[in-house]
Design a protein around this motif. Structure first.
Motif, PDB file in Angstrom:
ATOM      1  N   THR A  15      13.568  -4.902  16.827  1.00 58.53           N
ATOM      2  CA  THR A  15      12.657  -5.899  16.941  1.00 58.53           C
ATOM      3  C   THR A  15      11.061  -5.629  17.192  1.00 58.53           C
ATOM      4  OG1 THR A  15      14.159  -7.792  18.269  1.00 58.53           O
ATOM      5  CG2 THR A  15      11.913  -7.874  17.558  1.00 58.53           C
ATOM      6  N   LEU A  16      11.039  -4.314  18.065  1.00 59.02           N
ATOM      7  CA  LEU A  16       9.764  -4.169  17.863  1.00 59.02           C
ATOM      8  C   LEU A  16       9.680  -3.291  16.524  1.00 59.02           C
ATOM      9  CD1 LEU A  16       7.552  -2.701  19.818  1.00 59.02           C
ATOM     10  CD2 LEU A  16       9.227  -1.123  20.299  1.00 59.02           C
ATOM     11  N   LEU A  17      10.617  -2.408  15.621  1.00 57.75           N
ATOM     12  CA  LEU A  17       9.997  -1.616  14.709  1.00 57.75           C
ATOM     13  C   LEU A  17       9.717  -2.623  13.522  1.00 57.75           C
ATOM     14  CD1 LEU A  17      13.119   0.972  15.046  1.00 57.75           C
ATOM     15  CD2 LEU A  17      10.772   1.288  14.908  1.00 57.75           C
ATOM     16  N   MET A  18      10.763  -3.736  14.079  1.00 54.19           N
ATOM     17  CA  MET A  18      10.122  -5.340  12.948  1.00 54.19           C
ATOM     18  C   MET A  18       8.927  -5.273  12.792  1.00 54.19           C
ATOM     19  SD  MET A  18      13.799  -7.582  12.540  1.00 54.19           S
ATOM     20  CE  MET A  18      12.956  -8.234  11.671  1.00 54.19           C
ATOM     21  N   LEU A  19       8.342  -5.340  13.910  1.00 55.72           N
ATOM     22  CA  LEU A  19       6.973  -6.475  14.393  1.00 55.72           C
ATOM     23  C   LEU A  19       5.876  -5.035  13.940  1.00 55.72           C
ATOM     24  CD1 LEU A  19       6.244  -9.029  15.117  1.00 55.72           C
ATOM     25  CD2 LEU A  19       9.154  -8.270  15.035  1.00 55.72           C
ATOM     26  N   ILE A  20       5.413  -3.728  14.229  1.00 54.97           N
ATOM     27  CA  ILE A  20       5.067  -2.763  13.938  1.00 54.97           C
ATOM     28  C   ILE A  20       5.068  -2.809  12.767  1.00 54.97           C
ATOM     29  CG2 ILE A  20       4.652  -0.687  14.287  1.00 54.97           C
ATOM     30  CD1 ILE A  20       5.950   0.028  16.520  1.00 54.97           C
ATOM     31  N   GLY A  21       6.074  -2.919  11.791  1.00 54.79           N
ATOM     32  CA  GLY A  21       6.125  -2.911  10.250  1.00 54.79           C
ATOM     33  C   GLY A  21       4.843  -4.223   9.790  1.00 54.79           C
ATOM     34  N   SER A  22       5.806  -4.835  10.280  1.00 52.91           N
ATOM     35  CA  SER A  22       5.409  -6.241   9.687  1.00 52.91           C
ATOM     36  C   SER A  22       4.076  -6.374   9.719  1.00 52.91           C
ATOM     37  CB  SER A  22       6.036  -7.869  10.079  1.00 52.91           C
ATOM     38  OG  SER A  22       5.455  -8.918   9.560  1.00 52.91           O
ATOM     39  N   GLY A  23       3.225  -5.936  11.432  1.00 58.75           N
ATOM     40  CA  GLY A  23       2.257  -6.356  11.633  1.00 58.75           C
ATOM     41  C   GLY A  23       1.198  -4.915  10.903  1.00 58.75           C
ATOM     42  N   LEU A  24       1.952  -3.936  10.651  1.00 63.70           N
ATOM     43  CA  LEU A  24       0.284  -2.918   9.875  1.00 63.70           C
ATOM     44  C   LEU A  24       0.593  -2.871   8.439  1.00 63.70           C
ATOM     45  CD1 LEU A  24      -0.139  -0.449   9.139  1.00 63.70           C
ATOM     46  CD2 LEU A  24       1.395   0.780   9.536  1.00 63.70           C
ATOM     47  N   LEU A  25       1.629  -3.852   8.021  1.00 64.69           N
ATOM     48  CA  LEU A  25       1.334  -4.350   6.612  1.00 64.69           C
ATOM     49  C   LEU A  25       0.561  -5.536   5.928  1.00 64.69           C
ATOM     50  CD1 LEU A  25       2.482  -3.792   3.629  1.00 64.69           C
ATOM     51  CD2 LEU A  25       4.558  -5.642   4.278  1.00 64.69           C
ATOM     52  N   SER A  26       0.983  -6.235   6.842  1.00 65.40           N
ATOM     53  CA  SER A  26      -0.066  -7.705   7.043  1.00 65.40           C
ATOM     54  C   SER A  26      -1.677  -7.203   6.592  1.00 65.40           C
ATOM     55  CB  SER A  26       0.272  -8.870   8.131  1.00 65.40           C
ATOM     56  OG  SER A  26       0.968  -9.211   7.706  1.00 65.40           O
ATOM     57  N   THR A  27      -1.975  -6.225   7.699  1.00 62.82           N
ATOM     58  CA  THR A  27      -3.692  -5.930   7.843  1.00 62.82           C
ATOM     59  C   THR A  27      -4.013  -5.068   6.756  1.00 62.82           C
ATOM     60  OG1 THR A  27      -3.166  -6.301  10.071  1.00 62.82           O
ATOM     61  CG2 THR A  27      -5.165  -4.847   9.584  1.00 62.82           C
ATOM     62  N   TYR A  28      -3.047  -4.043   5.931  1.00 64.29           N
ATOM     63  CA  TYR A  28      -3.099  -2.952   5.504  1.00 64.29           C
ATOM     64  C   TYR A  28      -2.995  -3.869   3.941  1.00 64.29           C
ATOM     65  CZ  TYR A  28      -2.020  -0.130   1.880  1.00 64.29           C
ATOM     66  OH  TYR A  28      -2.258   0.917   0.408  1.00 64.29           O
ATOM     67  N   LEU A  29      -2.351  -4.922   3.342  1.00 60.76           N
ATOM     68  CA  LEU A  29      -2.875  -5.224   2.235  1.00 60.76           C
ATOM     69  C   LEU A  29      -3.972  -6.289   2.082  1.00 60.76           C
ATOM     70  CD1 LEU A  29       1.016  -6.709   1.370  1.00 60.76           C
ATOM     71  CD2 LEU A  29      -0.102  -4.355   0.596  1.00 60.76           C
ATOM     72  N   GLY A  30      -4.480  -6.801   3.253  1.00 61.96           N
ATOM     73  CA  GLY A  30      -5.249  -7.593   3.554  1.00 61.96           C
ATOM     74  C   GLY A  30      -6.645  -6.664   2.984  1.00 61.96           C
ATOM     75  N   LEU A  31      -6.685  -4.963   3.673  1.00 63.49           N
ATOM     76  CA  LEU A  31      -8.020  -4.350   3.678  1.00 63.49           C
ATOM     77  C   LEU A  31      -7.539  -3.553   2.624  1.00 63.49           C
ATOM     78  CD1 LEU A  31      -7.750  -2.293   7.269  1.00 63.49           C
ATOM     79  CD2 LEU A  31      -9.110  -4.197   6.406  1.00 63.49           C
ATOM     80  N   ARG A  32      -6.945  -3.592   2.449  1.00 67.54           N
ATOM     81  CA  ARG A  32      -6.508  -2.867   0.266  1.00 67.54           C
ATOM     82  C   ARG A  32      -7.304  -3.454  -0.752  1.00 67.54           C
ATOM     83  NH1 ARG A  32      -3.531   1.260  -1.685  1.00 67.54           N
ATOM     84  NH2 ARG A  32      -4.243   1.444  -3.872  1.00 67.54           N
ATOM     85  N   LEU A  33      -7.010  -4.092  -1.125  1.00 62.10           N
ATOM     86  CA  LEU A  33      -6.671  -5.845  -1.656  1.00 62.10           C
ATOM     87  C   LEU A  33      -8.827  -6.245  -1.866  1.00 62.10           C
ATOM     88  CD1 LEU A  33      -4.462  -7.815  -1.564  1.00 62.10           C
ATOM     89  CD2 LEU A  33      -5.003  -6.326  -3.164  1.00 62.10           C
ATOM     90  N   ALA A  34      -8.970  -5.695  -0.270  1.00 60.88           N
ATOM     91  CA  ALA A  34     -10.603  -6.088  -0.327  1.00 60.88           C
ATOM     92  C   ALA A  34     -11.288  -5.026  -0.486  1.00 60.88           C
ATOM     93  CB  ALA A  34     -11.308  -6.467   1.692  1.00 60.88           C
ATOM     94  N   ALA A  35     -10.949  -3.688   0.120  1.00 58.11           N
ATOM     95  CA  ALA A  35     -11.728  -2.564  -1.040  1.00 58.11           C
ATOM     96  C   ALA A  35     -11.628  -2.462  -2.067  1.00 58.11           C
ATOM     97  CB  ALA A  35     -10.888  -1.507  -0.095  1.00 58.11           C
ATOM     98  N   GLU A  36     -10.859  -2.974  -3.183  1.00 59.73           N
ATOM     99  CA  GLU A  36     -10.626  -3.435  -4.387  1.00 59.73           C
ATOM    100  C   GLU A  36     -11.517  -4.031  -5.230  1.00 59.73           C
ATOM    101  OE1 GLU A  36      -6.656  -2.905  -5.860  1.00 59.73           O
ATOM    102  OE2 GLU A  36      -6.274  -0.350  -4.205  1.00 59.73           O
ATOM    103  N   GLY A  37     -11.384  -4.919  -4.364  1.00 59.52           N
ATOM    104  CA  GLY A  37     -12.658  -6.414  -4.316  1.00 59.52           C
ATOM    105  C   GLY A  37     -12.475  -7.348  -5.302  1.00 59.52           C
ATOM    106  N   VAL A  38     -11.074  -7.525  -4.687  1.00 57.67           N
ATOM    107  CA  VAL A  38      -9.387  -8.658  -5.029  1.00 57.67           C
ATOM    108  C   VAL A  38     -10.581  -9.797  -5.014  1.00 57.67           C
ATOM    109  CG1 VAL A  38      -7.633  -9.420  -5.499  1.00 57.67           C
ATOM    110  CG2 VAL A  38      -7.986  -7.146  -5.859  1.00 57.67           C
ATOM    111  N   ASN A  39     -10.373 -11.073  -5.343  1.00 62.67           N
ATOM    112  CA  ASN A  39     -10.900 -12.332  -4.349  1.00 62.67           C
ATOM    113  C   ASN A  39      -9.918 -12.664  -3.589  1.00 62.67           C
ATOM    114  OD1 ASN A  39     -10.760 -15.434  -4.928  1.00 62.67           O
ATOM    115  ND2 ASN A  39     -11.797 -15.511  -7.160  1.00 62.67           N
TER     116      ASN A  39
END
Length: 436
Positions: A15-39
């Motif tokens: 469970t810990l590994l799953m949530l580490i991955g899930s938490g990182l992915l959600s934040t990373y995708l948001g930051l990545r798209l924002a940095a690329e100027g996505v709507n």
């Protein structure tokens, strides 16, 4: 207690590994798209797709486990998640990313169902409170650690995607090598939405608002923080501090909840949360933001467990399994809607509109959750029911009710027997229920 928790260490570690991955992915995708100027609307859609997948995954998980068994279902789901995560590195199309996020949500719900049914089967009656609390603790810890990885790897590269994929691959190992007896399948409880709308409208309203708030937070707060001048390192700290505050607040909230009127606590919580959210929308100084988001975490992450406790106070023992399923769906609807609405407002009025939207959501609770409306006619004999910590982020399935000590184990077992008797004989050919 330590021996109880250590006996379930393999399932907790997965469970810990799953949530580490899930938490990182959600934040990373948001930051990545924002940095690329996505709507910003697309960023909200990605989180909406994820939560829609989680809600839909409950039905898929039940059928998959019944067909191939727990181990195979977990392996298949982890494989789908790993492949979907790596798919983000193969294309920059947000349309494809939306489909991948939905797939991740469906497959992760299947994994939650495997882990929770396993925990329930192996936990003794006297252990259930400790096992349930440990599961929630691991959930908070995993989500927080996922954010802190950004402080270690602040550059936005596909190394984050690879790390997330590694987490979901490695979560297979503890489940695959565990010596514990494989569990029999549990059956999702039927929904009784109309009954609960009449019986506990204020609790359901609070659950829905909690979904709006936390779905928006996980999906869009990284984008807001980056737009407010925080670098990637500080965005990770911003998210981790908020989640950590939510974990810390569970104990004090539980102590107060068992001694004071819960509807009044929800209303007071909402009043303060509305004020804090508006302050965050108006103040973008990094130092002040950290203090304000700490307060936000203390308040936002306690709304869900307070509402669950209030609901259990007014629902009979034999209906609490159905209640858990209904609350999960209600939260999922809110969590799916919040990121989309919040992103539209951010696109129209700027990043600060995210917290204006959250303030409006909590203001609804100030207006509609009133202690004088709680007549007490439906209070159960054992009320107030024991407060239990809850992450409030859909990091659980309807089967989590089975390990909740507020639900009578005998009631759960009787329901399993009744529903199993209605299942076709062909659904019972799961050779891995018990060791050969």
């Amino acid at each position: 207690m330590p021996s109880t928790l250590s006996s379930f260490s393999s399932l907790y570690f997965s469970t810990l590994l799953m949530l580490i991955g899930s938490g990182l992915l959600s934040t990373y995708l948001g930051l990545r798209l924002a940095a690329e100027g996505v709507n910003a609307v697309w960023i909200g859609l990605l989180m909406t797709g994820y939560y829609v997948g989680l809600v839909m995954g409950a039905s898929v998980g039940h059928r998959l486990i019944a067909r191939v068994g727990h181990i195979r279902a977990f392996v298949a789901s982890a494989g789908v998640v790993t492949a979907s995560v790596l798919g983000h590195a193969l294309t920059s199309s947000v349309e494809v990313w939306l489909a991948l996020r939905w797939l991740v949500g469906v497959a992760m719900m299947c994994q939650y169902m495997v882990l929770e049914s396993w925990l329930n089967e192996q936990a003794e009656s006297h252990q259930r409170g400790t096992v349930f609390a440990g599961y929630m603790l691991v959930t908070f810890l995993g989500l927080g650690l996922g954010q802190l990885i950004l402080t270690w790897m602040p550059e936005l590269s596909f190394r984050h995607v690879i790390l997330v994929a590694m987490c979901f691959s490695l979560c297979l190992v503890p489940v695959a090598v565990t010596r514990r007896i494989h569990p029999a399948p549990l059956h999702p409880a039927p929904l009784e939405i109309r009954h609960f709308i009449k019986r506990i409208p204020q609790a359901l309203s609070t659950i829905g608002v909690a979904g709006l708030l936390l779905g928006s937070f996980y999906g869009l707060a990284p984008t807001y923080a980056a737009a407010s001048g925080l670098d990637t390192h500080l965005v990770g700290v911003f998210m981790a501090v908020t989640i950590g505050a939510g974990l810390f607040a569970q104990g004090p909230a539980g102590w107060l909840s068992d001694r004071f009127d819960r509807s009044r606590m929800i209303q007071v919580n909402a009043i303060i949360l509305t004020t804090v959210s508006l302050l965050i929308a108006l103040i973008s100084l990094p130092g002040v933001l950290m203090w304000l988001t700490t307060l936000f975490g203390l308040l936002a992450f306690t709304l869900y467990p307070l509402a669950v406790a209030l609901a259990n106070d007014h629902v009979d023992q034999e209906r609490r399994v159905q209640l858990a399923a209904t609350l999960l769906v209600t939260f999922g609807v809110g969590a799916s809607t919040g990121p989309l609405l919040g992103s539209v407002l951010m696109q129209l009025g700027g990043p600060g509109m995210l917290y204006v939207f959250m303030a409006c959501c909590s203001l609804l609770l100030v207006v509609f959750v009133r202690p004088e409306r709680v007549t007490g006619e439906n209070l159960v004999e054992e009320a107030p029911i024991q407060f239990m910590p809850a992450a409030g982020n859909l990091a659980s399935s309807p089967l989590a009710a089975a390990i909740d000590p507020r639900v009578d184990e005998q009631v759960v077992m009787e329901q399993m027997v009744d529903e199993a008797a209605l299942e076709p004989a062909g659904d019972q050919d799961e050779e891995e229920h018990r060791p050969g």
